[in-house]
Design a protein around this motif. Structure first.
Motif, short mmCIF file in Angstrom:
data_model
loop_
_atom_site.label_atom_id
_atom_site.label_comp_id
_atom_site.label_asym_id
_atom_site.label_seq_id
_atom_site.Cartn_x
_atom_site.Cartn_y
_atom_site.Cartn_z
N GLN A 46 0.06 4.07 1.76
CA GLN A 46 -0.19 2.64 1.93
C GLN A 46 -0.70 2.05 0.63
O GLN A 46 -1.63 2.56 0.02
N VAL A 47 -0.05 0.97 0.20
CA VAL A 47 -0.50 0.23 -0.97
C VAL A 47 -1.01 -1.10 -0.44
O VAL A 47 -0.24 -1.91 0.06
N TYR A 48 -2.32 -1.29 -0.52
CA TYR A 48 -2.94 -2.47 0.09
C TYR A 48 -4.17 -2.85 -0.73
O TYR A 48 -5.07 -2.03 -0.90
N ALA A 49 -4.17 -4.05 -1.22
CA ALA A 49 -5.30 -4.54 -2.01
C ALA A 49 -5.72 -3.53 -3.08
O ALA A 49 -6.89 -3.22 -3.26
N ARG A 50 -4.72 -3.01 -3.74
CA ARG A 50 -4.92 -2.06 -4.85
C ARG A 50 -5.53 -0.73 -4.43
O ARG A 50 -6.07 0.00 -5.23
N CYS A 51 -5.44 -0.41 -3.16
CA CYS A 51 -5.90 0.88 -2.66
C CYS A 51 -4.69 1.67 -2.17
O CYS A 51 -3.68 1.10 -1.79
N ILE A 52 -4.82 2.97 -2.17
CA ILE A 52 -3.75 3.82 -1.65
C ILE A 52 -4.34 4.72 -0.58
O ILE A 52 -5.34 5.39 -0.80
N SER A 53 -3.74 4.71 0.60
CA SER A 53 -4.14 5.62 1.67
C SER A 53 -2.88 6.00 2.43
O SER A 53 -1.79 5.57 2.08
N GLU A 54 -3.02 6.80 3.48
CA GLU A 54 -1.85 7.24 4.24
C GLU A 54 -1.73 6.48 5.55
O GLU A 54 -2.73 6.06 6.13
N TYR A 55 -0.49 6.34 6.03
CA TYR A 55 -0.23 5.69 7.32
C TYR A 55 -0.65 6.65 8.43
O TYR A 55 -0.33 7.82 8.41
N ALA A 115 3.73 0.59 -9.29
CA ALA A 115 3.09 -0.34 -10.24
C ALA A 115 3.37 -1.79 -9.83
O ALA A 115 2.46 -2.63 -9.87
N GLU A 116 4.59 -2.07 -9.43
CA GLU A 116 4.94 -3.44 -9.05
C GLU A 116 4.21 -3.87 -7.78
O GLU A 116 3.73 -5.00 -7.67
N LEU A 117 4.12 -2.97 -6.80
CA LEU A 117 3.39 -3.30 -5.57
C LEU A 117 1.91 -3.54 -5.85
O LEU A 117 1.32 -4.49 -5.34
N MET A 118 1.32 -2.70 -6.68
CA MET A 118 -0.10 -2.86 -7.00
C MET A 118 -0.34 -4.12 -7.85
O MET A 118 -1.34 -4.80 -7.68
N ARG A 119 0.60 -4.43 -8.71
CA ARG A 119 0.48 -5.63 -9.54
C ARG A 119 0.53 -6.90 -8.68
O ARG A 119 -0.16 -7.87 -8.96
N ASN A 120 1.35 -6.88 -7.64
CA ASN A 120 1.47 -8.05 -6.77
C ASN A 120 0.27 -8.24 -5.87
O ASN A 120 0.05 -9.33 -5.35
N ASP A 121 -0.49 -7.19 -5.64
CA ASP A 121 -1.73 -7.27 -4.87
C ASP A 121 -1.54 -7.99 -3.54
O ASP A 121 -2.21 -8.98 -3.23
N PHE A 122 -0.60 -7.49 -2.73
CA PHE A 122 -0.35 -8.09 -1.42
C PHE A 122 -1.57 -7.92 -0.53
O PHE A 122 -2.28 -6.92 -0.62
#
Length: 190
Positions: A46-55, A115-122
């Motif tokens: 999971q890429v969320y607010a610049r954090c990574i965790s698992e589903y 990198a693109e997902l983290m840069r967009n900071d969804f």
């Protein structure tokens, strides 16, 4: 009949037959797909607010999956993730409903996609399937990208196939199906 009309007739008939066959093929794929059970494997990042965790999967009664495989242009899809905002907000309003967006990039594109997902900071979760676990667990999902957005009932069976944000008619149909499922405890009843 002129030569030009004969030519147009000779070209039009095979095209019409092909279109009919293509529709039958899509209808057959849809029927088989809706009879299958979808597995959401653990291990999706999971890429969320610049954090990574698992589903982990939280047992919602309705789950909308948006799946982008390695054949999709990940940059293009990431640029349009904002289009899904209404769906995520719908999930915030209905505790029974969740949106699961999965990117499964090719090995050589993984770093770029992350990198693109983290840069967009969804401000909503997006998952990356580095190992292709989703495709491996669900080989019955057709390769046609029109089948890569689907609503699952509580038994993980597709009850609606298509991207609801693609148009007003699809949105209305999606909402009808979702409302039906929520009022029936996660089962779609006709």
């Amino acid at each position: 009949m002129t030569m030009k009309n004969k030519f147009l007739l000779l070209v039009a008939i095979p095209l019409l037959l092909f279109a009919g066959c293509a529709r039958q093929k899509v209808a057959h794929e849809l029927k088989e797909f809706q009879a299958s059970e979808i597995v959401v494997p653990s291990g999706l990042q999971q890429v969320y607010a610049r954090c990574i965790s698992e589903y982990s999967g939280d047992g919602k009664t309705a789950l909308l999956v948006n799946y982008y495989d390695s054949t999709d242009c990940s940059s293009c899809r990431i640029a349009h993730l904002v289009d899904l905002l209404d769906l995520y907000e719908l999930g915030d309003r209905h505790l029974e409903f969740q949106v699961l967006t999965i990117f499964s990039p090719a090995d050589d594109r993984y770093d770029e996609v992350m990198a693109e997902l983290m840069r967009n900071d969804f401000h909503y979760p997006v998952y990356v399937d580095y190992e292709g676990l989703f495709r491996k667990a669900n080989p019955h999902i057709p390769s046609d990208e029109r089948f890569h957005s689907f609503l699952l009932d509580k038994n993980m069976r597709p009850v609606f196939v298509g991207n609801p944000v693609a148009g007003q008619e699809l949105w209305r149909l999606f909402m009808t199906v979702l409302d039906n499922m929520i009022s029936n405890g996660g089962e779609y009843r006709e």
